[in-house]
Design an enzyme around this catalytic site. Sequence first.
Site, PDB file in Angstrom:
ATOM      1  N   SER C  22      -3.520  -4.053   1.975  1.00 63.27           N
ATOM      2  CA  SER C  22      -3.217  -5.546   1.249  1.00 63.27           C
ATOM      3  C   SER C  22      -3.830  -5.625  -0.416  1.00 63.27           C
ATOM      4  CB  SER C  22      -3.924  -6.713   1.795  1.00 63.27           C
ATOM      5  OG  SER C  22      -4.434  -7.914   0.751  1.00 63.27           O
ATOM      6  N   CYS C 131     -16.494 -10.471   0.337  1.00 64.24           N
ATOM      7  CA  CYS C 131     -16.382 -11.171  -1.005  1.00 64.24           C
ATOM      8  C   CYS C 131     -17.472 -12.304  -0.684  1.00 64.24           C
ATOM      9  CB  CYS C 131     -14.650 -11.789  -1.233  1.00 64.24           C
ATOM     10  SG  CYS C 131     -14.011 -12.045   0.126  1.00 64.24           S
ATOM     11  N   LYS C 166     -11.346  -7.603   8.954  1.00 66.15           N
ATOM     12  CA  LYS C 166     -10.961  -6.146   7.447  1.00 66.15           C
ATOM     13  C   LYS C 166     -12.963  -5.014   7.417  1.00 66.15           C
ATOM     14  CE  LYS C 166      -8.880  -3.505   4.235  1.00 66.15           C
ATOM     15  NZ  LYS C 166      -7.532  -3.837   2.788  1.00 66.15           N
ATOM     16  N   ASN C 193     -11.965  -0.944   3.615  1.00 66.61           N
ATOM     17  CA  ASN C 193     -12.182  -1.536   2.023  1.00 66.61           C
ATOM     18  C   ASN C 193     -12.214  -1.062   1.483  1.00 66.61           C
ATOM     19  OD1 ASN C 193     -11.470  -3.697   0.301  1.00 66.61           O
ATOM     20  ND2 ASN C 193     -11.141  -5.189   1.943  1.00 66.61           N
ATOM     21  N   GLY C 245      -7.534   6.228   1.370  1.00 66.14           N
ATOM     22  CA  GLY C 245      -7.694   7.252   0.633  1.00 66.14           C
ATOM     23  C   GLY C 245      -5.857   8.265   1.633  1.00 66.14           C
ATOM     24  N   GLY C 266      -2.873   2.111   0.863  1.00 67.44           N
ATOM     25  CA  GLY C 266      -3.060   1.550   0.268  1.00 67.44           C
ATOM     26  C   GLY C 266      -2.606   1.806  -1.342  1.00 67.44           C
TER      27      GLY C 266
HETATM   28  C1  FMN Z   1      -5.557  -2.892  -6.852  1.00 70.68           C
HETATM   29  C2  FMN Z   1      -6.180  -3.059  -5.257  1.00 70.68           C
HETATM   30  C3  FMN Z   1      -6.057  -4.366  -4.644  1.00 70.68           C
HETATM   31  C4  FMN Z   1      -6.398  -4.964  -3.270  1.00 70.68           C
HETATM   32  N1  FMN Z   1      -6.625  -6.440  -3.283  1.00 70.68           N
HETATM   33  C5  FMN Z   1      -6.902  -6.092  -1.588  1.00 70.68           C
HETATM   34  C6  FMN Z   1      -7.154  -7.045  -1.054  1.00 70.68           C
HETATM   35  O1  FMN Z   1      -6.342  -8.244  -1.504  1.00 70.68           O
HETATM   36  N2  FMN Z   1      -7.546  -7.422   0.676  1.00 70.68           N
HETATM   37  C7  FMN Z   1      -7.518  -6.791   0.665  1.00 70.68           C
HETATM   38  O2  FMN Z   1      -8.475  -6.696   2.057  1.00 70.68           O
HETATM   39  N3  FMN Z   1      -7.862  -5.266   0.346  1.00 70.68           N
HETATM   40  C8  FMN Z   1      -7.480  -5.344  -0.575  1.00 70.68           C
HETATM   41  N4  FMN Z   1      -7.435  -3.992  -2.046  1.00 70.68           N
HETATM   42  C9  FMN Z   1      -8.266  -2.682  -0.415  1.00 70.68           C
HETATM   43  C10 FMN Z   1      -6.857  -2.185   0.121  1.00 70.68           C
HETATM   44  O3  FMN Z   1      -5.874  -3.038   0.873  1.00 70.68           O
HETATM   45  C11 FMN Z   1      -8.290  -0.717   1.316  1.00 70.68           C
HETATM   46  O4  FMN Z   1      -8.068  -1.728   2.302  1.00 70.68           O
HETATM   47  C12 FMN Z   1      -8.514  -0.179  -0.048  1.00 70.68           C
HETATM   48  O5  FMN Z   1      -7.198   0.449  -1.214  1.00 70.68           O
HETATM   49  C13 FMN Z   1      -8.733   1.631   0.646  1.00 70.68           C
HETATM   50  O6  FMN Z   1      -7.306   2.126   1.006  1.00 70.68           O
HETATM   51  P1  FMN Z   1      -6.366   3.446  -0.340  1.00 70.68           P
HETATM   52  O7  FMN Z   1      -7.762   4.761  -0.608  1.00 70.68           O
HETATM   53  O8  FMN Z   1      -5.315   3.242   0.726  1.00 70.68           O
HETATM   54  O9  FMN Z   1      -5.937   2.340  -1.126  1.00 70.68           O
HETATM   55  C14 FMN Z   1      -7.246  -3.628  -3.160  1.00 70.68           C
HETATM   56  C15 FMN Z   1      -7.331  -2.120  -2.824  1.00 70.68           C
HETATM   57  C16 FMN Z   1      -6.331  -1.852  -3.953  1.00 70.68           C
HETATM   58  C17 FMN Z   1      -7.193  -0.530  -5.111  1.00 70.68           C
END
Ligand code: FMN
Lengths: 262, 262, 304, 304
Positions: C22, C131, C166, C193, C245, C266
């Site tokens: 997300s 949040c 989550k 998250n 990651g 993500g």
């Molecule tokens: C720019 C950005 C926006 C995000 N917005 C949300 C969100 O709206 N809701 C949510 O549950 N997680 C949000 N996340 C968290 C990601 O869904 C994910 O849990 C987190 O980035 C770890 O995964 P990654 O390391 O692959 O990015 C956001 C992450 C990033 C980088």
Amino acid sequence: MQLEQATVVAHAPIQGSYNLLQMNAPGVAARVCPGQFIHIKVPYLEECILRRPFSVFRVEGALLSILYKDVGKGTRTLQYLEPGESLSILGPLGHGFPQLQAGNFPVLIAGGYGMAALYLLARRCATKGVAFFGGRSAQDILCVSDFEALGWDVRVTTEDGTQGRQGLVTLALDDWFAHEAKGHKPELFVCGPGGMLKAAAERAERHQCTAWTSVDNNMGCGVGACLTCVLKVKDGESWTWARACREGPVFNSRDILWEELV
Amino acid sequence: MQLEQATVVAHAPIQGSYNLLQMNAPGVAARVCPGQFIHIKVPYLEECILRRPFSVFRVEGALLSILYKDVGKGTRTLQYLEPGESLSILGPLGHGFPQLQAGNFPVLIAGGYGMAALYLLARRCATKGVAFFGGRSAQDILCVSDFEALGWDVRVTTEDGTQGRQGLVTLALDDWFAHEAKGHKPELFVCGPGGMLKAAAERAERHQCTAWTSVDNNMGCGVGACLTCVLKVKDGESWTWARACREGPVFNSRDILWEELV
Amino acid sequence: MTPDISTDIGGIAMKNPVMTASGTFGYGPEYAELVDLNQLGAIVVKGICLNATKGNELPRTTEVASGLLNAIGLPGPGVEGFLRDYMPFLREYDVPVIVNIWGKTIEEYADVAARLNAVPGIAGLEVNVSCPNVKEGSAVFGTDIRMFERVVKAIRGATQLPLMPKLAPNVSDIAEYARCAEACGANAISLINSFPSLAVDVEKRAPVLANKTGGLSGPAIKPIALRLVWLAAKAVKIPVVGMGGISCAKDALEFLMVGASAVAVGTASFVHPDTAVRVAKGIREFLEKEGIASLSDWIGSIRA
Amino acid sequence: MTPDISTDIGGIAMKNPVMTASGTFGYGPEYAELVDLNQLGAIVVKGICLNATKGNELPRTTEVASGLLNAIGLPGPGVEGFLRDYMPFLREYDVPVIVNIWGKTIEEYADVAARLNAVPGIAGLEVNVSCPNVKEGSAVFGTDIRMFERVVKAIRGATQLPLMPKLAPNVSDIAEYARCAEACGANAISLINSFPSLAVDVEKRAPVLANKTGGLSGPAIKPIALRLVWLAAKAVKIPVVGMGGISCAKDALEFLMVGASAVAVGTASFVHPDTAVRVAKGIREFLEKEGIASLSDWIGSIRA
Ligand SMILES: Cc1cc2nc3c(=O)[nH]c(=O)nc-3n(C[C@H](O)[C@H](O)[C@H](O)COP(=O)(O)O)c2cc1C
Ligand SMILES: Cc1cc2nc3c(=O)[nH]c(=O)nc-3n(C[C@H](O)[C@H](O)[C@H](O)COP(=O)(O)OP(=O)(O)OC[C@H]3O[C@@H](n4cnc5c(N)ncnc54)[C@H](O)[C@@H]3O)c2cc1C
Ligand SMILES: Cc1cc2nc3c(=O)[nH]c(=O)nc-3n(C[C@H](O)[C@H](O)[C@H](O)COP(=O)(O)OP(=O)(O)OC[C@H]3O[C@@H](n4cnc5c(N)ncnc54)[C@H](O)[C@@H]3O)c2cc1C
Ligand SMILES: Cc1cc2nc3c(=O)[nH]c(=O)nc-3n(C[C@H](O)[C@H](O)[C@H](O)COP(=O)(O)O)c2cc1C
Ligand code: FES
Ligand code: FES
């Protein structure tokens, strides 16, 4: 032991996936002894934070060189280094090979980068003896002519027979012990893969001679602080940890708990 | 918009801290419009995970080039790229400059890499008008001869007077509006630092003409998903966010809330 | 024969175990030109709350060592805006749509869940609990077990859709939250998250981000995420979606090996938009190479 | 004039604010050939418990993106061995020696503290609470507020030395632990310890480290550490020692700016042994450039 900014003088692939990196490093070059290593921070590879350990191959004055094989991220990135560029090295590190005992006959046993790691010893050792080099195939056999130029009798074995005799290094070594060792007091100096070290240690025990084996445990700090590189060594009836980077990388084979070596 | 593995054809410093990177990128080159940008993953810089956005400078057939300034980690590391090496680019991205309205007189205003960002427009625009280039000193003034070769009337100003007239670009621009604009319906195309964009927007309002301004907010994804690059634009009485990478980077100056631009 | 890499997340059938995370893939259209959305295991859209929100001021993101810090502030069109502007587009594809929801109060969470309940084309809900509860002392829902329980129960009562809380990573006992979610009737859980962090600017003597703190994501958090996913998967029977990651198939295989039934990509999508699709392909190739017939044989196969 | 960068950590006077992080600088001799120990703000030695310990099997460390994962397992000479083998060496230098202590039980912590109490040349104690209570359900002392309180109180009762509990990072409310330490009579706190993590090997289908999990350190955790240090410093009046990914003066200035009164350099010493000394030099140069007369004017100067 010192931190030094070395400058690349020459850098090129030499054979198979091996590269020769020659650098200007007056401080370290002046102090290094056979069997010691240097710890290199690979430039442009910030996400890999650790240094990488490499045995010293040659030293001529301020010129210090290593022979390294491309096995992963660090060694791959290292290859981008060009003459004129500088890199941070830490060394000389560790406890290298002792001097040949008076009256002993030096027997070198090497595999992989071990051939480079034994070169300095081969050159500085007054008595030239026999050197057994083993590898999978011809392209894994390094520096033969360098050793021969120094007066060593080099015996090559390759598993696929593409160079020298086909088979493992122990084949040639055992033959030597059987037919040529007589009258010699052999002293073994060994650097290569774990299996080769163990085999050599076992021969040393069988023939009641000393074997100096150089291990290559993964390392962190390289100076004895992080305790990453330890291995088990005998301590009376029990055992204790020894640091490959400090007490080693060279150990008397009879001190190592070989069955415990990872 | 597509992902493409581009191959470096030529790469060299051209002036001051600016470099010209020419690459073979048939897919992106075929589609790019003036004012659009490409998003580059800098090779060998794994710890910096984001791409870096760069305006397209020239396109000739499959050859696409950018003019970039060394301002930090990415642009410094980018300089190590050599001909033959490949890099991942994403593009063409964003909403570029519209075509000159029939009957209008094109006025280009540029600073820094903006001179490169306006080149494609300058070439493709049938009517050649006047171009105002501003910078701190001579080494910040790029491509003047390229623009002149296309038939543009280039007016250079530098803050230190090392090239062209001493002062800010607005000095020359205001003079032009005062003494030469008469009879023309000027349409402004602007790319440069925030201050220059604001000044141009203010002139457009004063002289009741249109100004197309290209912003350079920091970017993440470059395609509209991360909402890193947003800026405030008018929305009736209120405001709304617009994405520099999607709705922009080029906006009609009257839509931007300039006092809110960071 | 090619291995079966389909998986099921609490009632959501996926053709492959790789979904988008997300907030890192917009609502779908942003990447449709670059990626065949039908090749994704599922699309998880950017977080939705009741009404349209504008999010934080700039800067919203900054790069850090092997990672990204973000404080976007959950801007979005709100439930109605989302249903109007994006659902018609998403229904055109043959891919499960998981809506990530959030709220400022427990009531808002439940309200949003209720409004999405009967909407055709929505496969399930992911609940962002990272949040603050603005109504009650603004403690974060996801780091207070009592509030976490109340919010999950409230949402469970408001929807029949597959429900996937989550988990926030900054808790000392992740298993406690995983079990709580399961006990409250969640059909799956996802984690992690982004990790609450701070970047500051020495020259400006201020935080880099307008919001001061932000969430850390990208390769930097992978080892932290792997441990938490491993612990959570051991604690519950419901499926776990692992993320943090992931940028290549090997990363995904690691999460699956420690017990995740699916993974989410993500930040990596920002760098290489086709990451999720490449990861799914790489997982299939790896299982084939290893002679593993079904993904289920790989999931949780770690010897530990 | 050159700025005054001396600082005081709960009674430990330091000529500069840069100390070594426990476990990353050995006991001193390891780096003495490379670094002038007298130029360090303080030396924090590797963790000491009551008796000699052997630590974990191999592998003990593995590299991850912008970080290091370690599970050394606290090998060491024990109190008597430490006093015999290292204190004579350390007394030769003009640098405060802070002994990092740990235990398997609350009693062991107190016992170790008591035995070090009257030893000449020891400036203070740092308490590693990131290890399990083997006697009581093996929960980690540092992530259970009740156990944390008991262990800090027990040590406080056993020593008059400046006492500095080292907070575990994997808690949801760091301020709670900071305040608890202050209330129990701690003279300072330090944070963060390495972050509990996991690395696995897809080929071997097993964790990389013999201990399975390990602690993440290095640049990857800096943003996480900065936020926690900021929150902890706002929560207490006692001085805070900040660490986590510091590898240059700028990093250190960031920790000081968010409220740390001193910093520790850990993993970076493995890469560049002279990091701590270079960081101290860089801090002095920065303050001079900025025209800041004293470090105390920089500490906590962030506008947030
Ligand atoms: C720019 C950005 C926006 C995000 N917005 C949300 C969100 O709206 N809701 C949510 O549950 N997680 C949000 N996340 C968290 C990601 O869904 C994910 O849990 C987190 O980035 C770890 O995964 P990654 O390391 O692959 O990015 C956001 C992450 C990033 C980088
Ligand atoms: C004392 C000593 C001397 C050595 N001398 C030489 C030499 O002269 N020439 C040569 O080619 N190689 C030498 N090595 C091995 C060399 O250090 C590794 O091949 C190198 O560190 C691999 O780094 P990488 O990033 O390319 O590989 P990685 O991607 O990090 O890992 C690939 C492989 O290298 C091993 N490895 C990774 N890091 C280390 C480390 N810090 N220490 C040891 N092994 C590691 C891993 O276990 C893995 O099997 C020596 C090792 C030691 C301990
Ligand atoms: C639409 C657009 C077109 C651009 N065209 C050009 C061009 O043609 N030539 C050119 O030299 N530069 C151009 N830039 C600016 C260029 O993207 C940045 O200079 C570059 O990203 C800096 O990266 P770095 O790693 O070297 O710097 P960093 O070390 O990352 O940061 C140094 C400075 O660059 C800025 N910056 C960092 N990342 C970004 C980012 N992702 N987007 C924008 N700014 C950033 C930072 O705010 C900082 O001030 C353009 C920017 C945009 C948004
Ligand atoms: C190899 C290694 C060993 C460590 N040993 C200890 C220890 O014995 N006691 C302790 O409190 N912390 C120990 N730590 C944690 C560090 O002191 C420090 O808190 C952590 O590494 C974060 O700082 P850094 O990112 O600068 O390394 C160790 C860290 C590493 C990398
Ligand atoms: S590598 Fe750190 S102790 Fe040997
Ligand atoms: S850069 Fe991601 S939305 Fe514009």
